[in-house]
Design a protein around this motif. Sequence first.
Motif, short mmCIF file in Angstrom:
data_model
loop_
_atom_site.label_atom_id
_atom_site.label_comp_id
_atom_site.label_asym_id
_atom_site.label_seq_id
_atom_site.Cartn_x
_atom_site.Cartn_y
_atom_site.Cartn_z
N ILE A 45 15.55 -7.51 15.13
CA ILE A 45 15.63 -8.52 16.19
C ILE A 45 16.68 -9.54 15.78
CG2 ILE A 45 14.36 -10.24 17.53
CD1 ILE A 45 11.82 -8.56 16.43
N SER A 46 17.83 -9.50 16.44
CA SER A 46 18.90 -10.45 16.17
C SER A 46 18.90 -11.52 17.25
CB SER A 46 20.25 -9.73 16.14
OG SER A 46 20.24 -8.67 15.21
N TYR A 74 26.13 -18.63 10.59
CA TYR A 74 25.18 -17.60 10.16
C TYR A 74 24.09 -17.50 11.20
CZ TYR A 74 26.84 -16.65 5.43
OH TYR A 74 27.57 -16.21 4.35
N LEU A 75 23.73 -16.27 11.54
CA LEU A 75 22.69 -16.06 12.54
C LEU A 75 21.45 -15.45 11.89
CD1 LEU A 75 24.79 -14.72 15.53
CD2 LEU A 75 23.84 -17.00 15.24
N PRO A 76 20.28 -15.78 12.42
CA PRO A 76 19.04 -15.25 11.84
C PRO A 76 18.78 -13.81 12.26
CG PRO A 76 18.53 -16.65 13.72
CD PRO A 76 20.02 -16.73 13.52
N SER A 77 17.90 -13.17 11.52
CA SER A 77 17.49 -11.80 11.85
C SER A 77 16.03 -11.63 11.44
CB SER A 77 18.36 -10.79 11.11
OG SER A 77 17.92 -9.47 11.34
N THR A 78 15.32 -10.83 12.20
CA THR A 78 13.93 -10.53 11.90
C THR A 78 13.77 -9.01 11.85
OG1 THR A 78 13.19 -12.53 13.04
CG2 THR A 78 11.53 -10.83 12.60
N VAL A 79 13.09 -8.53 10.81
CA VAL A 79 12.82 -7.10 10.66
C VAL A 79 11.31 -6.89 10.76
CG1 VAL A 79 13.06 -5.07 9.17
CG2 VAL A 79 14.83 -6.85 9.17
N VAL A 80 10.91 -6.01 11.66
CA VAL A 80 9.49 -5.71 11.85
C VAL A 80 9.26 -4.22 11.57
CG1 VAL A 80 7.53 -5.67 13.43
CG2 VAL A 80 9.20 -7.54 13.55
N GLY A 121 0.84 -1.19 0.00
CA GLY A 121 0.00 0.00 0.00
C GLY A 121 0.87 1.24 0.00
N PRO A 122 0.71 2.15 0.97
CA PRO A 122 1.51 3.39 1.01
C PRO A 122 2.86 3.22 1.70
CG PRO A 122 -0.13 3.45 2.75
CD PRO A 122 -0.35 2.15 2.01
N TYR A 123 3.21 1.98 2.08
CA TYR A 123 4.43 1.76 2.86
C TYR A 123 5.53 1.17 1.99
CZ TYR A 123 1.00 2.27 6.55
OH TYR A 123 -0.01 2.75 7.36
N LEU A 124 6.69 1.82 2.02
CA LEU A 124 7.88 1.32 1.31
C LEU A 124 8.79 0.67 2.34
CD1 LEU A 124 9.19 1.34 -1.56
CD2 LEU A 124 10.48 3.35 -0.81
N LEU A 125 8.92 -0.64 2.28
CA LEU A 125 9.60 -1.40 3.33
C LEU A 125 10.92 -1.97 2.82
CD1 LEU A 125 6.50 -3.49 4.51
CD2 LEU A 125 7.17 -1.18 5.23
N GLU A 126 11.97 -1.78 3.61
CA GLU A 126 13.26 -2.42 3.33
C GLU A 126 13.38 -3.64 4.22
OE1 GLU A 126 14.96 -1.69 0.90
OE2 GLU A 126 14.37 0.36 0.39
N LEU A 127 13.43 -4.82 3.59
CA LEU A 127 13.50 -6.06 4.36
C LEU A 127 14.92 -6.45 4.71
CD1 LEU A 127 10.81 -8.13 2.42
CD2 LEU A 127 10.51 -6.38 4.19
N GLY A 128 15.88 -5.90 3.98
CA GLY A 128 17.29 -6.15 4.25
C GLY A 128 17.93 -4.92 4.86
N HIS A 150 4.36 -5.32 9.72
CA HIS A 150 4.84 -6.30 8.74
C HIS A 150 6.11 -6.93 9.31
CE1 HIS A 150 7.15 -7.72 5.20
NE2 HIS A 150 5.96 -7.94 4.66
N VAL A 151 6.24 -8.25 9.16
CA VAL A 151 7.41 -8.95 9.67
C VAL A 151 8.07 -9.74 8.55
CG1 VAL A 151 6.01 -10.95 10.41
CG2 VAL A 151 8.27 -10.56 11.44
N HIS A 152 9.39 -9.74 8.55
CA HIS A 152 10.15 -10.57 7.61
C HIS A 152 11.30 -11.23 8.36
CE1 HIS A 152 11.54 -11.96 3.69
NE2 HIS A 152 12.76 -11.76 4.14
N HIS A 153 11.45 -12.52 8.17
CA HIS A 153 12.48 -13.29 8.87
C HIS A 153 13.52 -13.80 7.88
CE1 HIS A 153 14.30 -15.75 11.96
NE2 HIS A 153 14.17 -16.82 11.20
N TRP A 154 14.80 -13.56 8.22
CA TRP A 154 15.93 -14.11 7.45
C TRP A 154 16.55 -15.24 8.27
CZ3 TRP A 154 16.60 -12.31 2.61
CH2 TRP A 154 16.12 -11.03 2.29
#
Length: 446
Positions: A343-344, A284-290, A45-52, A382-386
Amino acid sequence: MRVAIIGAGISGLALAYYLQKLGVRYDLFEGETDVGGLIRTETKGPYLLELGPPSLQMGPEVQELLQELKLEEKVIPAASNNQDVFIRKEGHYHGVPSTLRKLLLNPFFHWRTKLQITQESKLPPQEVPDETVTQFFKRRFGQDVVDYVVQPMVTTLYGGDPEKLLLEKTFPHLKELERQHGSVLRGLDLEEGLYTEPVFSLSDGLQTLPQAIASKLVSLHVAHKVEMIHRAKGKFLLSIQHDVESLADEEFDAVVIALPAHAAAELLDFTSPGLAAALHNITYLPSTVVHTAYRKHAVGFPLEGFGAFHPEKEKPFANAAIWRSVLFPGVCPEDEVLFSSVISAGLTPEKALLPQNEILLRVHEELKQNYSISSNLPVFQHVHHWPQAYPQPDIFITDAHLLAKALEEEQLYACANWIAGPTVRDSITYAKVLAQKIYSQRASLL
């Protein structure tokens, strides 16, 4: 001379671009249909999200690349006077400057810590084998600096524990200051401070950069997964899935692995088992971006800065909260504020196992408390998990670096963030240097 590049993240793309400029024949293979690796932008929608990466750092190579790709008009500098950071201590945010020297001398620290910092120039330099980030900063500046500055910033950047990460692989320039000048602060004075380039974004999102590079490449092959590398009579052959172009029949003089360490290891198990074993050992460690948005009027905290870091001693849920809409207005509706929480799981592995609903709820509750937010619910989340986001520059990465350098004599190269460094700028700079190195080998292979 013909070069095979495997992996079209920013490292592989940049390398192909620079080889193309030098007139070196190459083929760039990517197993997926998209390019860019961890650089990923989504529009909701109106949100521009950087997941990385939330932003990129400017530098000579990055600036030159943006100019050549005609992306200058899309560059959005971070809002002026908004790059200082906040650090949470004893339940409150404290504003600290973004430059290292000013930060170390800030009133944020207890007088005993400030006294220790001011005495740093009197400490003799030491050579500590395999010195970690924590050991170095504790030795020269004290535990308080480690707990409230180094740990939260390093954990946000690398996702891991500064007690395990090697100083020479993370902040080599600081070690050089100690060697050359006998003191970090004295070295900063003599070199007029530790200058850092400004950060920026792009009007259509950061994924514009890898897409723009890809559009210039004449030999990019997406949806071509390389399964195996073979050596025969001094040449390289590739086994490729969906090889509709019959590229598996081609011989290559050199191969560049531009993949995460774990993917590179699987590819090299047969060809270079020593390097493969070392790559398997890289953690390698995971990361989550909210991303979380609220109405501006609901936020009771004055957002004037880059964002906030949360030391582990404060027992936070998110390691950092970037005030994204303050840095780059236009990423959300004008009457809203957009936070990017990182969130690391390096220090608290259990966070990586939480269900998405719980992550969203806990981020909202933490933001609500930290920023005096009156809304019971966010306007948007919005949540994205690496699962494998950060390669750890700890003691295990040293062997991989040494073996990768040794294999360059056999025209097998590595070009990825596990060897170049954690930032996009690191990857682009490394790729440019490597392209020149490969070009210089051209005469001996013709």
